[in-house]
Scaffold this motif. Structure first.
Motif, PDB file in Angstrom:
ATOM      1  N   VAL A  98      -9.561   1.124  -4.761  1.00 43.69           N
ATOM      2  CA  VAL A  98      -8.655   0.580  -3.736  1.00 43.69           C
ATOM      3  C   VAL A  98      -9.118  -0.793  -3.244  1.00 43.69           C
ATOM      4  CG1 VAL A  98      -7.796   0.928  -1.388  1.00 43.69           C
ATOM      5  CG2 VAL A  98      -7.750   2.812  -3.024  1.00 43.69           C
ATOM      6  N   PRO A  99     -10.434  -1.008  -2.992  1.00 43.48           N
ATOM      7  CA  PRO A  99     -10.843  -2.343  -2.532  1.00 43.48           C
ATOM      8  C   PRO A  99     -10.472  -3.473  -3.491  1.00 43.48           C
ATOM      9  CG  PRO A  99     -12.589  -0.761  -2.117  1.00 43.48           C
ATOM     10  CD  PRO A  99     -11.561  -0.058  -2.946  1.00 43.48           C
ATOM     11  N   LEU A 100     -10.312  -3.155  -4.789  1.00 44.89           N
ATOM     12  CA  LEU A 100      -9.911  -4.192  -5.736  1.00 44.89           C
ATOM     13  C   LEU A 100      -8.551  -4.779  -5.371  1.00 44.89           C
ATOM     14  CD1 LEU A 100     -10.913  -2.596  -9.184  1.00 44.89           C
ATOM     15  CD2 LEU A 100     -12.063  -4.477  -8.001  1.00 44.89           C
ATOM     16  N   VAL A 101      -7.714  -3.958  -4.721  1.00 50.37           N
ATOM     17  CA  VAL A 101      -6.368  -4.398  -4.381  1.00 50.37           C
ATOM     18  C   VAL A 101      -6.412  -5.596  -3.438  1.00 50.37           C
ATOM     19  CG1 VAL A 101      -4.227  -3.714  -3.235  1.00 50.37           C
ATOM     20  CG2 VAL A 101      -5.356  -2.127  -4.796  1.00 50.37           C
ATOM     21  N   TYR A 102      -7.391  -5.617  -2.532  1.00 53.21           N
ATOM     22  CA  TYR A 102      -7.468  -6.779  -1.629  1.00 53.21           C
ATOM     23  C   TYR A 102      -8.701  -7.630  -1.906  1.00 53.21           C
ATOM     24  CZ  TYR A 102     -10.014  -3.297   1.215  1.00 53.21           C
ATOM     25  OH  TYR A 102     -10.854  -2.301   1.650  1.00 53.21           O
ATOM     26  N   GLY A 103      -9.109  -7.657  -3.195  1.00 52.22           N
ATOM     27  CA  GLY A 103     -10.095  -8.631  -3.640  1.00 52.22           C
ATOM     28  C   GLY A 103     -11.536  -8.300  -3.353  1.00 52.22           C
ATOM     29  N   ARG A 104     -11.848  -7.036  -3.069  1.00 48.80           N
ATOM     30  CA  ARG A 104     -13.222  -6.618  -2.832  1.00 48.80           C
ATOM     31  C   ARG A 104     -13.752  -5.869  -4.054  1.00 48.80           C
ATOM     32  NH1 ARG A 104     -15.328  -9.421   1.438  1.00 48.80           N
ATOM     33  NH2 ARG A 104     -13.974  -9.314   3.274  1.00 48.80           N
TER      34      ARG A 104
ATOM     35  N   ARG B 229      -2.830   3.336  14.411  1.00 45.38           N
ATOM     36  CA  ARG B 229      -1.972   4.236  15.179  1.00 45.38           C
ATOM     37  C   ARG B 229      -0.509   3.820  15.108  1.00 45.38           C
ATOM     38  NH1 ARG B 229      -4.828   6.121  20.843  1.00 45.38           N
ATOM     39  NH2 ARG B 229      -6.723   7.037  19.943  1.00 45.38           N
ATOM     40  N   ALA B 230      -0.287   2.538  14.992  1.00 40.80           N
ATOM     41  CA  ALA B 230       1.091   2.054  14.952  1.00 40.80           C
ATOM     42  C   ALA B 230       1.732   2.291  13.590  1.00 40.80           C
ATOM     43  CB  ALA B 230       1.127   0.561  15.295  1.00 40.80           C
ATOM     44  N   ILE B 231       0.937   2.162  12.523  1.00 38.15           N
ATOM     45  CA  ILE B 231       1.512   2.160  11.173  1.00 38.15           C
ATOM     46  C   ILE B 231       1.466   3.531  10.512  1.00 38.15           C
ATOM     47  CG2 ILE B 231       1.247   1.213   8.851  1.00 38.15           C
ATOM     48  CD1 ILE B 231       0.135  -1.344  10.202  1.00 38.15           C
TER      49      ILE B 231
ATOM     50  N   ALA C 294      -6.559  -5.676  10.330  1.00 33.11           N
ATOM     51  CA  ALA C 294      -5.556  -5.060   9.459  1.00 33.11           C
ATOM     52  C   ALA C 294      -4.570  -6.102   8.950  1.00 33.11           C
ATOM     53  CB  ALA C 294      -4.819  -3.956  10.207  1.00 33.11           C
ATOM     54  N   LEU C 295      -4.186  -7.039   9.811  1.00 33.98           N
ATOM     55  CA  LEU C 295      -3.269  -8.091   9.387  1.00 33.98           C
ATOM     56  C   LEU C 295      -3.893  -8.972   8.317  1.00 33.98           C
ATOM     57  CD1 LEU C 295      -1.674  -9.132  12.798  1.00 33.98           C
ATOM     58  CD2 LEU C 295      -0.550  -7.954  10.899  1.00 33.98           C
ATOM     59  N   ARG C 296      -5.199  -9.256   8.474  1.00 37.42           N
ATOM     60  CA  ARG C 296      -5.873 -10.091   7.463  1.00 37.42           C
ATOM     61  C   ARG C 296      -5.885  -9.395   6.104  1.00 37.42           C
ATOM     62  NH1 ARG C 296      -9.395 -11.864  11.781  1.00 37.42           N
ATOM     63  NH2 ARG C 296     -10.793 -10.106  11.404  1.00 37.42           N
ATOM     64  N   ARG C 297      -6.158  -8.070   6.099  1.00 39.37           N
ATOM     65  CA  ARG C 297      -6.156  -7.338   4.831  1.00 39.37           C
ATOM     66  C   ARG C 297      -4.763  -7.335   4.205  1.00 39.37           C
ATOM     67  NH1 ARG C 297      -9.907  -3.937   7.516  1.00 39.37           N
ATOM     68  NH2 ARG C 297      -8.237  -2.579   8.271  1.00 39.37           N
TER      69      ARG C 297
ATOM     70  N   ARG D 239      -4.043 -10.716   2.784  1.00 38.87           N
ATOM     71  CA  ARG D 239      -4.791 -10.936   1.543  1.00 38.87           C
ATOM     72  C   ARG D 239      -4.073 -10.281   0.359  1.00 38.87           C
ATOM     73  NH1 ARG D 239      -9.573  -8.817   3.053  1.00 38.87           N
ATOM     74  NH2 ARG D 239     -10.211 -10.760   4.050  1.00 38.87           N
ATOM     75  N   ILE D 240      -3.574  -9.026   0.577  1.00 33.65           N
ATOM     76  CA  ILE D 240      -2.850  -8.331  -0.490  1.00 33.65           C
ATOM     77  C   ILE D 240      -1.543  -9.047  -0.797  1.00 33.65           C
ATOM     78  CG2 ILE D 240      -1.676  -6.172  -1.087  1.00 33.65           C
ATOM     79  CD1 ILE D 240      -3.748  -4.723   0.666  1.00 33.65           C
ATOM     80  N   ALA D 241      -0.855  -9.479   0.253  1.00 31.97           N
ATOM     81  CA  ALA D 241       0.440 -10.150   0.063  1.00 31.97           C
ATOM     82  C   ALA D 241       0.285 -11.419  -0.753  1.00 31.97           C
ATOM     83  CB  ALA D 241       1.060 -10.456   1.424  1.00 31.97           C
TER      84      ALA D 241
END
Length: 871
Positions: A344-350, A383-385, A420-423, A426-428
């Motif tokens: 999963v971390p590969l998805v956002y470049g980790r 909690r919101a998402i 969370a927004l930064r992650r 990054r994916i977007a």
């Protein structure tokens, strides 16, 4: 010494040696039973039982009766009879102790008989004989059959103890059996002997004690009946009337235990649990001198296992259940998910495995997959998402999680949504999602092209190099699952995400103009849904098979065809499996055979399709009807929105229909990868079985990949596989699963129950869960019949009612507490139960639809219908 003294005898011995206050006594070992049973001629009964289905309760009861008669008629050797007579005390309890009872995975509570206040040598010997025969009660035989236990392998010892003439007695659980919370002691108590509480014949006083030994709940029962010893032997049920406060048997406003006694019991329970290292179900008694005695302890078998690991309170979400998977997952399937999650971390470049703490947030208690969502629950963005996502896929779990927001132990530690927004950003950016969203809306065919491109790339990555060794096959499997599958999935997301956004836009434009359910009606008969396409492909195959007489005849019999299939049937099956053979029931588990491995499920569906005579019910007809209704609803909603707004609504809803169906493709490709990796691992299993390191090739799926590597190195894994398979089979029988589980064992769904509905019958919640079904009022279990899934409504239940629990969908009792026998068995069988419901058998009628909420303690009644009389 379990094989020699049975479960009860072994536990009483353990407790005595540990210095617990156990009444003195002795044990007549299983060797005595073996000698008597050996002369009884049980062989034909045992042979018949081995061939009788667990659900055939009528046949089981008939065989049980034959076995009892044989044991009762068998002579007792003189040396055994003399030993029993010489050891009999003035007044004793004669208690059965079977080798298959009080075990970690099956309590067998109340399945064999106990005789209290037995006086005199001859009476003791007679009670011993009846204990031996009670190994063959209807309930004991049905219970063993349901739990897959060999009848011939079970033997019985008899415990003979000094009789405790108790003033107060009851049961105590060292973990809350309803909520699962560990170290929270639950006590049910009533005047007289404990039999009244255990059998559910009385509404007892109920106490809950916190881990810090504070009484947190006190609910007084009416205690209108007490079991007392008779002077000449035996017991009687005595009705207790409310009397002045003179210290005798009180009811109503006075508890039968003082606070000091409640806390003393809780401390004793904690000692017992500490000694065993696991939560215990105990029975206790307090005599006239105030002395506290412990008369039994056994493991609580109904608690869901705890995840291992981290300190502090953790929240675990049942991913298995959210996927509709009730059965356990094989060890190889769990390994596969852990490996996929590491990517999963590969998805956002980790890098692979880049998780806080260094490990994937997965746990597998009870061989199910749980995700540790503590971080999500303590994050404002989480909690919101996350609950909103669950609103679509697993609504009840979303409700449970929102109920935890006020728990002070789960206060926010990540109040800012920025991480969370930064992650997400990054994916977007990494997958160019904003541009592809716009592209999907403008030109939907680009989404179809991208889905096909992802499929081609994944198939290329799955293809194994030629000539691999077994070790290289395992390397390939690990490489594919850890790096080559999951990172491809975000490429598919823009299409269905754009469809969802278009549906949301239409909903916003139609606010105040759309009725409940109308917007979702637009999603009927969706195109581009791989699951629907698969179902329709199978239906079209069935129509071609129907036209071929040999093929149709092969599928028309009571059993599925074996051997060589007719040519048309073989061709249709082969073509279907070539495209969809990677799918399966419980397909997210890599260890489960695919349809291409075992096509019996597909053949069964084809056979059912051939029995479908009404053209209006044909899948393609229903799909086309759904599509027409959806298009009609688009027109209706567009007209309702007005001229200009209506054009936007029409455009948005058409785009939603074109794009939302692609949401099924990521899972389809994931299952494709799991099926191919399963094939590679199965090849290795064949080699290991050939070398004698596994008993059979399929045993490879009872191992994780590191253990398969060890087997390739020469490690014999057969013993490990046998242990895992036994656990797997036991978990297959588990019926109740928590949606959300806390690390202290609490099931929040059982704790955070809403107050009972106004007008509902109320009682004590005894086994969590909710079921709506048809009531069957049963006043006497002898000869009673219960259809599968019916709700058993009874005045009270003792062990003689157990066979009815095998088919009951839920239980309602007028009497009893949360720890009475009926409640214990209901939890063990995983059916909802409410006990202590006043006048349940008169206020509920047979045939009436009712809802049993074993979490809140409510029984909700539909208006009664014309119904047959009670059994």
């Amino acid at each position: 010494m379990l094989p020699l003294v049975g479960g009860k005898g072994a536990n009483l011995g353990v407790l005595t040696r540990a210095g617990m206050p156990v009444p003195p006594g002795f044990c007549l070992t299983t060797e005595a039973y073996r000698r008597v049973a050996g002369a009884a001629g049980l062989e034909s009964v045992l042979d018949a039982l081995s061939r009788t289905a667990p659900g055939d309760t009528v046949a089981l009861a008939e065989l049980a009766g034959r076995a009892r008669a044989l044991v009762l008629a068998a002579p007792v050797p003189d040396d055994i009879a003399q030993a029993v007579r010489q050891s009999a005390g003035e007044a004793v309890a004669v208690r059965s102790s079977a080798t298959a009872e009080d075990l970690p995975d099956a309590s067998f509570a109340g399945q064999q008989d106990t005789y209290l206040n037995v006086i005199g040598p001859d009476a003791v010997l007679d009670a011993v004989r009846r204990c031996w025969a009670s190994l063959w009660t209807d309930r004991a035989v049905a219970y063993r059959a349901a739990n897959g236990i060999d009848h011939g392998a079970v033997h019985l010892a008899v415990v003979i103890q000094e009789m405790v003439q108790s003033e107060v007695a009851g049961v105590m659980f060292t973990a809350n059996p309803v909520t699962g919370r560990r170290h929270e002691v639950v006590i049910d108590a009533s005047p007289g002997l404990g039999e009244a509480v255990v059998s559910g014949a009385v509404n007892p006083d109920h106490f809950v004690v916190s881990p810090s030994k504070k009484i947190t709940e006190r609910r007084l029962g009416d205690k209108l009946m007490a079991v007392r010893s008779l002077p000449g032997g035996g017991t009687e049920q005595r009705t207790v009337q409310s009397v002045p406060d003179d210290g005798t048997e009180q009811v109503g406003g006075r508890a039968c235990l003082s606070d000091e006694q409640v806390v003393a019991l809780a401390r004793l329970g904690a000692r017992v649990e500490d000694h065993y290292g696991s939560p215990q179900d105990t029975e206790w008694a307090i005599d006239a001198s105030g002395t506290l005695w412990l008369t039994q302890a056994r493991p609580i078998t109904t608690l869901y296992p705890l995840p291992e690991g981290k300190d502090g309170l953790r929240v675990y979400f049942n991913f298995s259940l959210a996927q509709g998977l009730h059965r356990p997952i094989t060890p190889m399937g769990i390994w596969a998910f852990r490996t996929l999650a590491s990517s999963v971390p590969l998805v956002y470049g980790r890098p692979v495995g880049y998780w806080p703490g260094g490990t994937t947030p997965l746990a597998e208690p009870g061989m199910r997959l749980f995700a540790d969502i503590t971080g999500i629950m303590r994050s404002r963005a989480g909690r919101a998402i996350f609950p909103r996502m669950l609103d679509v896929m697993e609504t009840r779990s979303a409700v449970v999680l929102r109920g935890l927001f006020d728990d002070k132990r789960l206060s926010l530690t990540q109040p800012s949504p920025l991480p969370a927004l930064r992650r997400a950003l990054r994916i977007a950016i990494r997958y160019r999602i904003p541009g592809r969203l716009v592209q999907a809306v403008v030109r939907p065919e680009t989404s179809h092209q991208r889905v096909a491109w992802v499929g081609d790339r994944i198939r290329e990555r799955l293809a194994p190099p030629a000539g691999m060794t077994p070790a290289q096959r395992l390397d390939h499997v690990e490489r594919v699952l850890s790096t080559r599958v999951l990172p491809m999935m975000p490429n598919i997301v823009p299409g269905p995400l754009a469809g969802g956004l278009m549906l949301g836009l239409a909903g916003r434009l139609l606010r105040g103009r759309v009725k409940p359910g109308e917007l979702l009606a637009v999603l009927r008969g969706l195109p581009n849904n791989v699951t629907t396409e698969m179902d329709l492909a199978l239906w079209h195959a069935a129509t071609r098979i129907r036209a071929d007489e040999p093929s149709a005849r092969a599928l028309s019999g009571p059993a599925l065809p074996e051997g060589e299939l007719p040519p048309v049937l073989r061709k249709e099956l082969t073509e279907f499996l070539a495209k969809y053979g990677h799918r399966a029931v419980a397909e997210i588990d890599l260890g489960v055979p695919r349809w291409s491995d075992d096509p019996s499920h597909v053949l069964g569906v084809l056979a059912n399709y051939l029995r479908l005579d009404d053209p209006a019910l044909a899948p393609d007809t229903q799909f086309a009807r759904g599509a027409r209704e959806a298009e009609a609803m688009v027109d209706t909603l567009a007209r309702r929105a007005g001229m200009l707004r209506g054009r936007v609504v029409r455009f948005a809803l058409h785009r939603a229909r074109e794009l939302v169906g692609y949401r099924e493709m990521p899972k389809n490709y994931l299952i494709l990868a799991l099926a191919e990796m399963r094939r590679q691992i199965a090849t290795v299993g064949v080699e290991l079985a050939g070398k004698g390191l596994l008993a059979s090739p399929d045993d490879v799926f009872m191992l994780g990949l590191p253990e398969v590597r060890a087997a390739l190195g020469g490690t014999d894994q057969r013993e490990l596989v046998a242990r895992r398979r036994a656990t797997y089979e036991r978990e297959m029988r588990r019926r109740h699963l928590p949606r959300v589980l806390l690390s202290d064992g609490t099931e929040p769904e059982a704790v955070g129950a809403a107050p009972p509905t106004e007008g509902a019958l109320t009682g004590t919640p005894a086994s969590p869960g909710t079921l709506t079904g048809t009531a069957r009022v049963v006043l006497d279990p002898v000869g009673a019949h219960l259809e599968p899934g019916e709700i058993l409504v009874a005045p009270s239940t003792d062990p003689g009612w157990t066979p009815l629990f095998l088919t009951a969908g839920a239980l309602v009792m007028e009497m009893g507490g949360a720890n009475s026998h009926g409640a214990v068995v209901a939890r063990e069988y995983g059916i909802p139960a409410v006990v202590g419901v006043a006048q349940a058998t008169s206020r509920i009628t047979t045939g009436q639809k009712i809802t049993v909420d074993g979490t809140s303690g409510a029984v909700i009644l539909d208006p009664p219908s014309e119904a047959p009389p009670s059994s």
